[in-house]
Design a protein around this motif. Structure first.
Motif, short mmCIF file in Angstrom:
data_model
loop_
_atom_site.label_atom_id
_atom_site.label_comp_id
_atom_site.label_asym_id
_atom_site.label_seq_id
_atom_site.Cartn_x
_atom_site.Cartn_y
_atom_site.Cartn_z
N GLY A 107 3.51 -8.41 -4.62
CA GLY A 107 4.29 -7.55 -3.75
C GLY A 107 4.19 -8.02 -2.32
O GLY A 107 4.01 -9.21 -2.05
N GLU A 108 4.27 -7.06 -1.40
CA GLU A 108 4.18 -7.41 0.01
C GLU A 108 3.54 -6.29 0.81
O GLU A 108 3.57 -5.12 0.42
CB GLU A 108 5.56 -7.72 0.58
CG GLU A 108 6.55 -6.57 0.53
CD GLU A 108 7.89 -6.94 1.13
OE1 GLU A 108 8.54 -6.02 1.69
OE2 GLU A 108 8.28 -8.12 1.08
N ARG A 109 2.97 -6.67 1.94
CA ARG A 109 2.39 -5.71 2.88
C ARG A 109 2.69 -6.18 4.29
O ARG A 109 2.41 -7.33 4.63
CB ARG A 109 0.88 -5.57 2.66
CG ARG A 109 0.23 -4.54 3.59
CD ARG A 109 -1.21 -4.27 3.24
NE ARG A 109 -2.05 -5.45 3.38
CZ ARG A 109 -3.36 -5.46 3.15
NH1 ARG A 109 -3.96 -4.34 2.72
NH2 ARG A 109 -4.06 -6.55 3.29
N GLU A 110 3.26 -5.30 5.05
CA GLU A 110 3.66 -5.60 6.42
C GLU A 110 4.56 -6.84 6.48
O GLU A 110 4.43 -7.69 7.36
CB GLU A 110 2.42 -5.81 7.30
CG GLU A 110 1.55 -4.56 7.42
CD GLU A 110 0.32 -4.78 8.26
OE1 GLU A 110 0.07 -5.96 8.66
OE2 GLU A 110 -0.40 -3.81 8.54
N GLY A 111 5.48 -6.95 5.52
CA GLY A 111 6.45 -8.02 5.51
C GLY A 111 5.93 -9.35 4.98
O GLY A 111 6.68 -10.33 4.94
N LYS A 112 4.69 -9.40 4.54
CA LYS A 112 4.12 -10.64 4.01
C LYS A 112 3.81 -10.48 2.53
O LYS A 112 3.43 -9.41 2.08
CB LYS A 112 2.83 -11.00 4.77
CG LYS A 112 3.07 -11.27 6.27
CD LYS A 112 1.75 -11.62 6.95
CE LYS A 112 1.97 -11.89 8.44
NZ LYS A 112 0.71 -12.24 9.13
N ASP A 121 -4.02 -0.24 1.12
CA ASP A 121 -3.13 0.54 2.00
C ASP A 121 -1.95 -0.31 2.45
O ASP A 121 -2.11 -1.47 2.85
CB ASP A 121 -3.91 1.02 3.23
CG ASP A 121 -4.94 2.09 2.88
OD1 ASP A 121 -4.74 2.76 1.85
OD2 ASP A 121 -5.92 2.24 3.63
N GLY A 122 -0.77 0.26 2.37
CA GLY A 122 0.44 -0.42 2.81
C GLY A 122 0.99 -1.44 1.84
O GLY A 122 2.02 -2.06 2.12
N PHE A 123 0.34 -1.62 0.71
CA PHE A 123 0.80 -2.62 -0.27
C PHE A 123 1.93 -2.04 -1.12
O PHE A 123 1.81 -0.95 -1.67
CB PHE A 123 -0.36 -3.04 -1.16
CG PHE A 123 0.02 -4.03 -2.22
CD1 PHE A 123 0.66 -5.22 -1.90
CD2 PHE A 123 -0.27 -3.79 -3.56
CE1 PHE A 123 1.02 -6.14 -2.88
CE2 PHE A 123 0.07 -4.69 -4.54
CZ PHE A 123 0.72 -5.87 -4.19
N GLN A 124 3.03 -2.77 -1.21
CA GLN A 124 4.18 -2.37 -2.01
C GLN A 124 4.36 -3.34 -3.17
O GLN A 124 4.91 -4.42 -3.00
CB GLN A 124 5.45 -2.35 -1.15
CG GLN A 124 5.41 -1.37 0.01
CD GLN A 124 5.38 0.07 -0.47
OE1 GLN A 124 5.92 0.39 -1.52
NE2 GLN A 124 4.75 0.94 0.31
N PRO A 125 3.88 -2.99 -4.38
CA PRO A 125 4.02 -3.90 -5.52
C PRO A 125 5.48 -4.07 -5.93
O PRO A 125 6.28 -3.14 -5.80
CB PRO A 125 3.22 -3.21 -6.63
CG PRO A 125 2.40 -2.17 -5.95
CD PRO A 125 3.17 -1.76 -4.73
N THR A 126 5.79 -5.23 -6.44
CA THR A 126 7.14 -5.48 -6.96
C THR A 126 7.12 -5.87 -8.43
O THR A 126 8.10 -5.67 -9.13
CB THR A 126 7.84 -6.58 -6.15
OG1 THR A 126 7.03 -7.77 -6.17
CG2 THR A 126 8.06 -6.14 -4.71
N SER A 127 5.99 -6.45 -8.89
CA SER A 127 5.93 -6.86 -10.30
C SER A 127 4.49 -6.86 -10.80
O SER A 127 3.54 -6.90 -10.01
CB SER A 127 6.53 -8.26 -10.48
OG SER A 127 5.78 -9.22 -9.76
#
Length: 241
Positions: free
Chosen positions: A159-164, A198-204
């Motif tokens: 995924g991504e966190r803070e655009g990374k 915190d702030g982590f957005q998983p995608t897969s």
């Protein structure tokens, strides 16, 4: 003959009597006409009253019928909605039963499916605490001649966190501490909990394993599902369970 000649002929007295008689006759005739007119008006009023009463009665009947029809329509709409909900529930139940049947067919009747080791039903459920989740899935084999299989399964979240871009893997702080061991002949259900940074957005989600049959390596397996497909947003579990 003029009135003057008639007056001379009759004389003043008779003329006065004649005029009085004619006046009385005209008054009686006028009274009679007035009575007839009054009776006609009375009959007309009675007829109008009866007509109004009849119209009021008919109107009340129509209002009652309209109300009954509105109630019947409302009940029909409620019944239609209930039937629609029941149909949707039955369709949903049928779909679930078909999925269960397909699942058990893959376990008990592998000849109806492709051969191999499979990971089924990957599901992620939110727990009550922030950033805490529970992952569920089933590992099974579809070989007709089933033998004991074993191995260790690794899980990775991308995924991504803070655009990374960010990857969370087995052993990372707060995540699953070690690879998940499995050992079964038919299937094994897996249930594990973890915490996201915190702030982590998983995608897969990626699940990988090397399958062993006894001590012989049977092959490698990798399965990838999207976080959106796996996340069961309708369910929130109490993390005390």
């Amino acid at each position: 003959m003029t009135t003057d000649k008639l007056k001379q002929l009759l004389g003043n007295y008779k003329w006065s009597l004649l005029v009085a008689a004619l006046s009385l006759l005209m008054m009686a005739f006028g009274y009679k006409l007035a009575r007839i007119a009054e009776e006609g008006d009375s009959l007309k009023v009675d007829a109008q009253d009866k007509t109004i009463a009849l119209l009021v009665s008919e109107n009340n009947q129509y209002v009652t019928q309209v109300n009954q029809l509105e109630v019947a329509l409302h009940l029909t709409e409620l019944e239609k909605k209930s039937i629609s909900e029941q149909l949707n529930n039955l369709q949903k139940e049928q779909t679930e039963l078909q999925e269960q049947l397909a699942f058990y067919q893959r376990i008990m009747a592998p000849e109806t499916t492709q051969d191999g080791f499979v990971i089924e039903g990957v599901e992620v459920v939110s727990l009550a605490e922030p950033n805490q989740f529970q992952m569920r899935f089933v590992v099974l084999q579809q070989r007709q001649n089933k033998a004991l299989v074993k191995g260790k399964l690794a899980i990775t979240l991308s995924g991504e966190r803070e655009g990374k871009e960010l990857t969370v893997s087995i052993g990372d702080p707060g995540f699953i501490s070690q690879e998940i061991e499995y050992r079964f002949k038919y299937f094994q259900a897996v249930n594990t909990s973890f915490t996201l940074p915190d702030g982590f957005q998983p995608t897969s989600i990626t699940l990988t394993t090397t399958v062993f049959q006894y001590n012989s390596r049977r092959g490698d397996l990798a399965k990838k599902v999207t976080w959106e497909d796996a996340l069961n947003s309708d369910s929130i579990l109490d993390d005390t369970q």
